[in-house]
Motif scaffolding. Structure first.
Motif, short mmCIF file in Angstrom:
data_model
loop_
_atom_site.label_atom_id
_atom_site.label_comp_id
_atom_site.label_asym_id
_atom_site.label_seq_id
_atom_site.Cartn_x
_atom_site.Cartn_y
_atom_site.Cartn_z
N LYS A 32 -57.09 59.31 36.04
CA LYS A 32 -56.99 60.52 37.15
C LYS A 32 -58.31 61.37 37.16
CE LYS A 32 -51.81 61.07 36.55
NZ LYS A 32 -50.96 62.03 35.76
N PHE A 33 -59.00 61.50 36.15
CA PHE A 33 -60.14 62.30 36.12
C PHE A 33 -61.16 61.74 37.36
CE2 PHE A 33 -62.06 65.73 33.88
CZ PHE A 33 -61.03 66.53 33.23
N SER A 34 -61.14 60.33 37.15
CA SER A 34 -62.35 59.63 37.81
C SER A 34 -61.78 59.11 39.26
CB SER A 34 -62.95 58.54 36.95
OG SER A 34 -62.95 58.91 35.53
N ALA A 35 -60.70 59.47 39.58
CA ALA A 35 -60.18 59.16 40.75
C ALA A 35 -60.01 57.68 41.00
CB ALA A 35 -60.83 59.66 41.98
N LEU A 36 -59.82 56.99 39.65
CA LEU A 36 -59.44 55.61 39.55
C LEU A 36 -58.00 55.32 39.66
CD1 LEU A 36 -62.14 54.81 36.79
CD2 LEU A 36 -62.04 53.61 39.13
#
Lengths: 249, 597
Positions: free
Chosen positions: A92-96
């Motif tokens: 979620k942090f890395s928009a993956l």
């Protein structure tokens, strides 16, 4: 047509994904499926897929070990995992993107739709980099947040975020460098992934980095004043908890 | 001899008092002033003290009332110096009346005040007066100490009259000790100063004492010269007292020198003077001189008569002296008694003080120890309470999770999936499985949370009911109604708190009903609480009661515990009611209304 490969160490998982992807045969073609990091790396280099469905746990190794072998990642990655809250937080942090096992049909459909939209932009390298950056555990190390915007992905140092403000389904993020980023993620999304010790929801529409709070003005709920001069209302119900948090900082 | 000295002290004493106050005022004018001016101020105090001072030697008893009034006004107006002056005057009055004890008491009180005031001059005069008392009590060391202090201050402040007084008084003490050689230099120095000051009275008094000193040293010629000089000055200032004393002494010295004519002349002159003033001690002396003269003239009749008179007067003087001696002894005894009493009192007070102190310390130690014990015990109890509560919270959380993820549910679900697979209904099997995994995941995630939004909770419960509906072949329908005044995104409830009741309704109410049934869930707001109702149209509790397996009641029990914990933490009044209704079962639950913001 998107070229895809599946890397998973459990055959039944491969089978199920292949079965489900069969429903999207007009947009995605599965070139092959592999069960180890070593083979996976080789095949990616050879086949040059557009998207890799990558399991996190691969026998003794992880999907991250595979990715770290690439200098540049010019393919989309969709992680597949059964239950790993820590990894999901990191995605979620890395928009993956990621899929939870057992994979639900509608979840896959959503992921495929997003893939079609995103191909061409190819900022995967950046996102994977962000992911790896966030995995580093160093003292004084600040996490990076990949924020999808209309213009593309923006990487933001979490410590540099002063505050976030909701605006219906959008969120405005105010950065210490005096810039504002608007994203289609909800404030709730950020509240869930950001460290609750650092970020505090002072109000329905405000998530504040406590590091930047310079003063608290008494009132029914009161106000917080941030270092950039903005004065934000505090919800009555959040007042006590906020003061408690401010004291411990 | 001693009474002569005592009178001499008195002269000086009188001078001291008057010198400090209205030196020039006469008694009448002072009394007039007192009548005319009745304002109770410092001026009146001064006038009162002066008036009293004027009366010291003549009417000491009437002088007392003036000094008393001065003392009262001083205390009223809080004029410390006035108070000290009044006390000193009272002391003087008592001293003149030979009440040394009271005199000393008043002088010492006055001295304390003047020391506090830092009034060195006043302190020094008091030292002198206290010195007189010591001299009277023959405590010569103490007397000398006081006089020396007085003299030192007089020298420092360049006060010549007081230097004269100091020097004279010291000399008189030495004379009294018959240490004439030591005393004479003081007197000579005093005389020089008195001549400088041109003070005849001082000169007369000092010369008289010088003569006495030389007489003591058996230098009669020199002594006689001084007595004549004293006589001359006494005549010129009209002081009959000193004059008489000098004449008597001239008579005595002349007898010693064998000049009986001169002795007779002086004796007769002294006698007539002393008879005139009615001074008994001098009459006794005069008769002694005359008796010796007559004896020498072989005039035995007159000699005997004179001797008798001398004895009679001397006896009365001696009586006086004896009385004074007795009074002195009494006073000394009294003083010693008082000192002993004071010492005892101090000792007693010290003892009491020590006792109190020890008691207080002991009490404090006991108190502190007691407090610590109490605190430790209280903390322990508090700690235990907290840990008990925490244990209960943890246990309940775990049990809540287990009741939501109860094995019945898990295996029944898996069994249903297996059943669908065997029947080749892969579509439903797949749907079932996906929903089951989603619910399982959500339950696991939310089990850590104390509160979730009504929206999230609703999703979970619907997912749960959908799964059960699949298992019951769609025999189950449900409605979920939340009042508009509950904002589902912002309102919080404990995760899956209603789940045990839904489970109960499904398993014990609807599953046993062949045609299936309906579950209605409603949430309303009121009184700071959310009123939740889970109602089914199943077979009801009466039918299920006999076959109740205890599990369902377990779920309710856990829910009750969760609610109790919330009530404790939030100080709310949530509660659960289980109600049998016509054709079904109804659970009413009140949970605190909590907003996220």
């Amino acid at each position: 047509m998107l070229k895809a490969i599946i890397i998973d160490d459990e055959q039944h998982c491969i089978d199920r994904l292949q079965l489900l992807l069969g429903n999207h045969s007009e947009t995605i073609q599965v070139l092959g499926s592999y069960s180890s990091v070593e083979v996976g790396k080789k095949e990616i280099d050879r086949l040059k897929p557009d998207v890799v469905f990558l399991d996190i746990q691969l026998n003794e190794d992880t999907g991250f070990d595979l990715l770290s072998q690439f200098e540049r990642i010019d393919f989309e990655v969709i992680f597949t995992t059964a239950f790993d809250n820590y990894a999901i937080q990191a995605f979620k942090f890395s928009a993956l993107d990621y899929l939870l096992k057992p994979i639900a049909e509608d979840d896959l459909e959503q992921a495929v739709k997003k893939l079609i939209k995103q191909t061409g932009l190819r900022d995967t390298s950046q996102r994977i980099e962000t992911l790896f950056h966030n995995f580093k555990r160093e003292i004084g190390h600040s996490k990076k947040l990949a924020i999808p915007t209309m213009e593309g992905l923006v990487m933001v140092d979490v410590d540099k975020i002063i505050r976030l403000q909701s605006d219906v389904n959008y969120t405005h993020i105010f950065i210490a460098t005096n810039t504002k980023i608007t994203t289609s993620k909800t404030l709730k999304f950020f509240e869930e992934i950001l460290d609750p010790q650092q970020f505090f929801r002072t109000h329905k529409s405000h998530l504040v980095n406590l590091k930047y709070v310079v003063s608290y003005i008494k009132g029914k709920g009161g106000y917080v004043v941030l270092s950039n001069g903005s004065k934000l209302e505090v919800a009555v119900r959040r007042k006590d908890l906020l003061l408690q948090k401010l004291k411990t900082i | 001899m001693s009474y002569q000295l005592k009178r001499y002290f008195s002269f000086l004493l009188l001078f001291l008092i008057v010198a400090v106050c209205h030196a020039q005022s006469t008694l009448d004018s002072l009394k007039n002033e007192l009548i005319e001016n009745t304002t109770r101020d410092t001026l009146r105090i001064k006038t009162l003290i002066s008036t009293s001072a004027e009366l010291t030697y003549t009417h000491p008893k009437s002088g007392l009332s003036y000094a008393d009034e001065a003392l009262v006004i001083s205390q009223e107006t809080n004029w410390k110096k006035g108070e000290a002056l009044a006390l000193r005057q009272k002391g003087n009055l008592y001293y003149v009346q030979a009440d040394n004890l009271r005199a000393l008491d008043h002088f010492q009180k006055a001295l304390r005040l003047s020391v506090d005031l830092g009034d060195d001059e006043l302190s020094s005069t008091l030292n002198s007066n206290i010195g007189h008392i010591h001299a009277d009590l023959k405590e010569y060391d103490k007397a000398l100490e006081r006089y020396n202090a007085f003299l030192t201050f007089a020298e420092e402040s360049n006060n010549i009259p007081n230097q004269i007084r100091g020097l004279s008084n010291i000399a008189i003490v030495y004379n009294d000790l018959e240490n004439y050689e030591e005393g004479l230099p003081y007197l000579e120095k005093a005389l020089k100063l008195a001549e400088q000051e041109d003070n005849d009275f001082f000169q007369a008094a000092i010369i008289n004492n010088l003569a006495l000193g030389y007489k003591g040293l058996k230098e009669y010629q020199k002594s006689l010269e001084y007595y004549h000089e004293a006589k001359g000055i006494a005549e010129s200032i009209g002081n009959k007292y000193i004059l008489t004393s000098a004449l008597n002494s001239i008579g005595k010295v002349n007898i010693l020198l064998g000049d009986y004519d001169a002795a007779e002349k002086a004796g007769k002159e002294a006698l007539s003077l002393s008879q005139e003033t009615g001074t008994i001690e001098w009459q006794a002396d005069s008769w002694e001189v005359l008796s010796k003269v007559y004896e020498h003239q072989k005039n035995s009749v007159d000699a005997l008569d004179a001797y008798k008179k001398h004895i009679s007067y001397r006896d009365s003087v001696l009586n006086e002296e004896k009385k004074a001696e007795l009074a002195r002894k009494e006073m000394q005894f009294e003083m010693e008694k008082q000192q002993t009493a004071a010492a005892q009192e101090i000792e007693h007070q010290q003892l009491v003080k020590n006792g109190y102190l020890t008691g207080a310390i002991l009490l404090a130690i006991l108190g502190i120890a007691g407090y610590f014990f109490y605190k430790r015990r209280r903390d322990e109890i508090e700690k235990k309470k907290i840990s008990d509560f925490k244990a209960k919270v943890a246990e309940t959380e775990l049990k809540a999770l287990r009741s939501q993820m109860n094995p019945h549910f898990i295996f029944n679900s898996l069994n249903s999936i297996s059943d669908l697979i065997t029947k080749n209904d892969t579509e439903n099997a797949n749907e079932y499985l996906i929903k089951f995994s989603k619910l399982t995941r959500s339950i696991l995630e939310n089990s850590e949370k104390k509160w979730i939004s009504v929206q999230e909770d609703q999703e979970l419960m619907e997912l749960y009911m959908q799964i059960e509906s699949l298992r019951l072949k769609n025999k189950l329908s449900y409605t979920f109604q939340v009042d508009d005044d509950i904002v589902v995104e912002d309102t919080l409830i404990p995760p899956l708190i209603l789940q045990p009741f839904i489970e109960n309704s499904i398993w014990h109410g609807l599953a046993k009903k062949p045609e299936g049934g309906h579950i209605n869930i409603t949430m309303k707001k009121g009184d700071g609480l959310i009123h939740c109702v889970v109602e089914d149209n199943g077979v009801g509790r009466s039918k299920t009661l006999p076959i109740q397996d205890g599990k369902s009641s377990m779920g309710v029990k856990i829910t009750r515990n969760r609610l109790e914990i919330i009530n404790t933490l939030e100080e709310t009044k949530g509660k659960i009611d289980l109600l049998d209704i016509e054709g079904g079962f109804r659970v009413e639950m009140m949970i605190p209304f909590e907003l996220q913001f």
